[in-house]
Design a protein around this motif. Structure first.
Motif, mmCIF file in Angstrom:
data_model
loop_
_atom_site.group_PDB
_atom_site.id
_atom_site.type_symbol
_atom_site.label_atom_id
_atom_site.label_comp_id
_atom_site.label_asym_id
_atom_site.label_seq_id
_atom_site.Cartn_x
_atom_site.Cartn_y
_atom_site.Cartn_z
ATOM 1 N N MET A 172 26.619 53.996 52.349
ATOM 2 C CA MET A 172 27.449 53.266 53.318
ATOM 3 C C MET A 172 28.591 52.551 52.600
ATOM 4 O O MET A 172 28.711 51.317 52.650
ATOM 5 N N PRO A 173 29.473 53.304 51.918
ATOM 6 C CA PRO A 173 30.479 52.676 51.052
ATOM 7 C C PRO A 173 31.596 51.982 51.820
ATOM 8 O O PRO A 173 32.046 52.449 52.870
ATOM 9 N N LEU A 174 32.031 50.864 51.267
ATOM 10 C CA LEU A 174 33.215 50.149 51.742
ATOM 11 C C LEU A 174 34.182 50.025 50.582
ATOM 12 O O LEU A 174 33.777 49.839 49.435
ATOM 13 N N ILE A 175 35.463 50.126 50.875
ATOM 14 C CA ILE A 175 36.508 49.988 49.856
ATOM 15 C C ILE A 175 37.291 48.718 50.173
ATOM 16 O O ILE A 175 37.802 48.540 51.282
ATOM 17 N N VAL A 176 37.381 47.839 49.193
ATOM 18 C CA VAL A 176 37.992 46.540 49.431
ATOM 19 C C VAL A 176 38.824 46.140 48.220
ATOM 20 O O VAL A 176 38.610 46.629 47.104
ATOM 21 N N GLU A 177 39.778 45.260 48.434
ATOM 22 C CA GLU A 177 40.655 44.816 47.358
ATOM 23 C C GLU A 177 39.856 44.196 46.209
ATOM 24 O O GLU A 177 38.806 43.587 46.407
ATOM 25 N N TYR A 178 40.367 44.332 45.014
ATOM 26 C CA TYR A 178 39.755 43.753 43.819
ATOM 27 C C TYR A 178 40.131 42.275 43.742
ATOM 28 O O TYR A 178 41.301 41.898 43.876
ATOM 29 N N LEU A 179 39.128 41.438 43.524
ATOM 30 C CA LEU A 179 39.323 39.993 43.456
ATOM 31 C C LEU A 179 38.925 39.524 42.060
ATOM 32 O O LEU A 179 37.741 39.408 41.752
ATOM 33 N N PRO A 180 39.895 39.243 41.202
ATOM 34 C CA PRO A 180 39.586 38.942 39.796
ATOM 35 C C PRO A 180 39.301 37.478 39.498
ATOM 36 O O PRO A 180 38.946 37.129 38.375
ATOM 37 N N GLY A 181 39.426 36.597 40.512
ATOM 38 C CA GLY A 181 39.350 35.168 40.245
ATOM 39 C C GLY A 181 37.962 34.581 40.309
ATOM 40 O O GLY A 181 36.944 35.279 40.233
ATOM 41 N N LYS A 182 37.909 33.266 40.451
ATOM 42 C CA LYS A 182 36.660 32.521 40.478
ATOM 43 C C LYS A 182 35.843 32.865 41.726
ATOM 44 O O LYS A 182 36.396 33.210 42.765
ATOM 45 N N GLU A 183 34.518 32.727 41.604
ATOM 46 C CA GLU A 183 33.615 32.976 42.726
ATOM 47 C C GLU A 183 32.767 31.732 42.979
ATOM 48 O O GLU A 183 32.304 31.088 42.032
#
Length: 425
Positions: A172-183
């Motif tokens: 069930m793949p989803l493609i989403v923007e890469y988020l390189p910052g703090k979590e």
């Protein structure tokens, strides 16, 4: 006042252990029952343990589970896995007992990132998503399963060939923007009136198997609070829940996921005085809740067990007697351990009580030496304990109004009975 039979299912996970620790000394709990579908660590968390429940996808699960609820007279259920929470929501609704954060529509949406992001797509903090036939506007991108959790199955794709491979190998793949910052994770609590009464962001400093092992409290600023309020407005919440945010390259927060369950590292809130599982029980009993936050804890660090770090250089410890030092006629071993530890560190120990009998006799009956205490302060009915407390100190009492009164002192760390274990070395 009726005491509650509380069920935790499944009971072997890290967050199940946190619920057990949070509720084990509550005077409002009659039975704290752990339930699993296999033999697991839940046996060590729960004295009242059942390890042979059918798996939730078994044909006989619904009949078995509803019969279990009836025979065990369950009042409140904590589901510790998102899929289990979604499965139980319609089942428990028909039965009539209370599933914490168990609204069927909300659990369905929260379980699937695709439905979550679709619900909030008009918000600036919703992440950019792509269809499988859509060309990403910027590389790299993230591929993750729609129903995943704990970072499982998350993969990075730097080009079209990698993307095709990641999509092929992800359920069930989803493609989403890469988020390189703090979590960050934001722990929340919504009461029975739909009011959001707690928003507690925390960092994920060191993560193992998707679990934050070191976590530091973060200020709930206007942006984080606004996101929490918007989620609470659009989804029907009641009890503890959490969501996760991550920053993009412009340091803007984007939503990763929402969950209707207790998070294992919600223990960070309990270390600060905010016992979210216990708050859920008070809310169930139609009580209004006031989070009592200590300013003296800045972070937690975890290994096999959890410890809290206090910045308070306390010199004295004040301890209540009934349902704190002595529970059901027996000495509380955790509080006793803390007393001995504190004595070895040169702290002064005070027993502070309104016990209706002679304290020395009750101590003797529980095999507790009066010599453990520098002083036994026996108050009369109506006398405030706060007038006998001098900081810097730790004050331990199971009764919330007493803690609330003593918490007026900036140099006193107030603890409920469940929190003492944080300070055992």
């Amino acid at each position: 006042m009726k005491k509650l039979n509380v069920l935790v299912f499944p009971c072997g996970a890290e967050n199940a252990g946190e619920i057990a620790q949070a509720l084990r000394y509550s005077v409002h709990v009659n039975r704290l029952i752990g339930l699993s579908s296999c033999e697991d660590h839940g046996r060590f968390h729960f004295n009242d343990y059942v390890g042979d429940a059918p798996y939730i996808d078994a044909a006989d699960f619904a009949a078995w589970f509803t019969d279990f609820l009836a025979t065990q007279q369950i009042d409140v259920i904590f589901a510790t896995h998102d899929t289990v929470c979604e499965k139980l929501a319609p089942l428990v609704a028909r039965f009539g007992c209370y599933l914490v954060n168990g609204d069927a529509q909300t659990t369905r949406i929260a379980r699937r990132k695709s439905l979550t992001w679709e619900l909030f797509k008009d918000q600036s903090w919703a992440p950019r998503c792509y269809g499988q036939d859509e060309q990403p506007a910027q590389w790299p991108v993230i591929v993750k399963p729609d129903c995943g959790q704990g970072g499982n199955g998350v993969a990075l794709a730097h080009n079209q060939a990698e993307l095709a491979e990641r999509v092929k190998n992800t359920p069930m793949p989803l493609i989403v923007e890469y988020l390189p910052g703090k979590e960050i994770t934001v722990d929340c609590f919504t009461d029975r009136h739909g009011k959001l009464i707690w928003v507690g962001p925390r960092t994920r400093e060191r993560v193992r198997a998707g679990i934050a092992m070191r976590s530091e409290s973060v200020t709930a600023d206007e942006k984080i609070t606004a996101i929490a309020e918007q989620i609470n407005k659009r989804l029907k919440m009641r009890g503890p829940w959490f969501f996760q945010l991550k920053q993009n390259s412009l340091q803007e927060w984007k939503l990763l996921e929402i969950s209707c369950r207790i998070a294992g590292t919600m223990v960070a809130q309990r270390a600060r005085g905010v016992n979210l599982p216990l708050m859920a029980l008070h809310d169930f009993m139609n009580r209004d809740i006031v989070p009592l936050v200590t300013p003296h804890v800045d972070y937690i660090d975890r290994a096999i067990r959890t410890r809290a770090h206090t910045t308070l250089p306390y010199r004295s410890v004040y301890i209540d007697l009934d349902d704190t030092l002595i529970i059901k006629g027996q000495a509380n071993p955790v509080v006793m351990a803390f007393i001995y530890q504190s004595r070895s560190e040169g702290k002064r120990i005070f027993l502070l009580t309104r016990h209706e009998y002679e304290p020395l006799a009750s101590l003797e009956n529980a095999a507790i030496s009066s010599r453990l205490f520098d002083e036994i302060i026996h108050l009369q009915a109506g006398e405030k304990k706060s007038l006998s407390v001098t900081g810097p100190a730790i004050f331990i009492d199971n009764f919330f109004p007493e803690r609330l009164d003593v918490a007026q002192y900036d140099d006193v760390l107030v603890l409920d009975v469940d929190a003492v274990d944080f300070y055992i070395k």
